[in-house]
Design a protein around this motif. Structure first.
Motif, PDB file in Angstrom:
ATOM      1  N   LEU A 265       0.832  -1.206   0.000  1.00 30.94           N
ATOM      2  CA  LEU A 265       0.000   0.000   0.000  1.00 30.94           C
ATOM      3  C   LEU A 265       0.872   1.265   0.000  1.00 30.94           C
TER       4      LEU A 265
ATOM      5  N   GLU B  72       0.840   4.118  -2.912  1.00 32.43           N
ATOM      6  CA  GLU B  72       0.519   5.531  -2.647  1.00 32.43           C
ATOM      7  C   GLU B  72       1.672   6.439  -3.055  1.00 32.43           C
TER       8      GLU B  72
ATOM      9  N   PRO C  60      -4.777  -3.794   5.337  1.00 28.28           N
ATOM     10  CA  PRO C  60      -5.499  -2.771   4.571  1.00 28.28           C
ATOM     11  C   PRO C  60      -5.929  -3.347   3.225  1.00 28.28           C
TER      12      PRO C  60
ATOM     13  N   LYS D 109      -9.532  -1.056  -2.378  1.00 25.42           N
ATOM     14  CA  LYS D 109     -10.593  -0.202  -1.823  1.00 25.42           C
ATOM     15  C   LYS D 109     -10.031   1.159  -1.413  1.00 25.42           C
ATOM     16  N   THR D 110      -8.852   1.163  -0.820  1.00 27.72           N
ATOM     17  CA  THR D 110      -8.231   2.418  -0.385  1.00 27.72           C
ATOM     18  C   THR D 110      -7.994   3.341  -1.580  1.00 27.72           C
TER      19      THR D 110
ATOM     20  N   ARG E  77     -10.137   7.071  -2.725  1.00 30.86           N
ATOM     21  CA  ARG E  77      -9.359   8.276  -2.412  1.00 30.86           C
ATOM     22  C   ARG E  77     -10.079   9.542  -2.866  1.00 30.86           C
TER      23      ARG E  77
END
Ligand code: CTP
Ligand code: CA
Length: 216
Positions: free
Chosen positions: A77, A81, A124, A128-129, A133
C-alpha cells in the motif's frame, strides 16, 4: 508501432504478499505474479509509463517497467501511494487478507503452547483504499476477483464493495492460480464480457487494449 498509452502512467500490483509470523515463517498464498507481470509488460508495450509493485515472485522484472519489490500488504500500500498520481490502477496482487498481530523477533519454538494459536489482524484493502481516495484517484481503477462459482454476481458485488470501475473476474475452478492460462469475465458498470480461456499474455494484451480504448 502504435502507442495508444503514451503519456499515461499505469500502476499495477502483482504477486502474493508475505506476512511474517517470525524471522523464518510467514503467511502467503500461491499467486505466481504471472498475470500482473504480463499486464505491466503489455501496458508498457502500448507506450505507457508503468510502475509495477510486486510481492515476492520467481519472475524477472519486465523490461521498460519500474518494478518496486515489497513483502507485506502494508508495504505494498505504501509503495502504491508513493507511486501516485496514475491514470490507471490495476490491482492484480493476491494480497493476504490477514497478518499475524504480533510477529515475533525470535524464532518461535513449535513445542511451546505459544504457537498453538496465532492472533491475526486485518490487512489494509489496497484496491478499496485507492478506489475511494478523495485526491489523486486514478481515472480508471481495475480490480481482480478470483471466484469458483456465481462468477458474475460475485464480481458485480465486489465491484460495488471495492468502489472500483472494472472487475476482471477469474474463474479459478480449474488450474488458473499459478497456471499459464486465464478464463476471464470483464465486469464494468454497464456490461459484462466473457473472454475465451487464453494464455495470460493474451489476456494481458486484451486488457491493455481495452484500457487504451477506454482512455481514448
Ligand atoms: N485486494 C487488495 N488488498 C487486499 C485484498 C484484496 O488490493 N487487502 C484486491 C486484489 O488485488 C484484487 C481484489 O482486491 O484486485 C479482490 O481480491 P479478493 O481477495 O478476490 O477479494 P476480497 O475482497 O478479499 O474477497 P474474498 O477473498 O472474500 O473473495
Ligand atoms: Ca481476499
Amino acid at each position: 508501432m502504435s502507442e495508444p498509452l503514451a503519456g499515461r502512467h499505469v500502476l499495477v500490483t502483482a504477486g502474493p504478499t508475505r506476512e511474517p509470523i517470525d524471522p523464518v515463517r510467514f503467511i502467503s498464498n500461491h499467486s505466481s505474479g504471472k498475470q500482473g507481470y504480463a499486464i505491466a509488460a503489455a501496458c508498457a508495450a502500448l507506450g505507457a509509463r508503468v510502475t509495477l509493485v510486486a510481492g515476492p515472485t520467481a519472475l524477472t522484472d519486465p523490461d521498460g517497467v519500474v518494478t518496486v519489490h515489497v513483502e507485506t500488504a502494508r508495504d505494498m500500500l505504501d509503495a502504491v501511494e508513493t507511486a501516485l498520481p496514475a491514470d490507471v490502477f490495476i490491482a492484480v496482487a493476491a494480497v493476504a487478507d490477514w497478518r499475524p498481530a504480533q510477529p515475533s523477533d525470535r524464532k518461535l519454538k513449535l513445542d511451546k503452547a505459544s504457537f498453538s494459536s496465532l492472533p491475526l489482524v486485518e490487512n489494509p484493502d489496497i484496491l478499496k483504499t485507492i478506489s475511494r481516495r478523495d485526491t489523486d484517484r486514478p481515472g480508471l481503477v481495475i480490480g481482480f476477483a478470483a471466484e469458483t462459482h456465481d462468477v458474475e454476481a460475485l464480481a458485480r458485488a465486489k465491484r460495488e464493495r471495492k468502489g472500483c470501475d472494472w472487475i476482471v473476474a477469474n474463474d479459478v475452478s480449474g488450474d488458473v492460480m499459478g497456471g499459464a492460462e486465464n478464463a476471464v469475465l470483464l465486469v464494468t458498470a454497464e456490461t459484462s464480457e466473457a473472454w475465451e480461456r487464453a494464455p495470460k499474455g493474451v489476456v494481458a494484451e486484451k486488457l491493455a487494449n481495452r484500457i487504451a480504448s477506454a482512455l481514448a
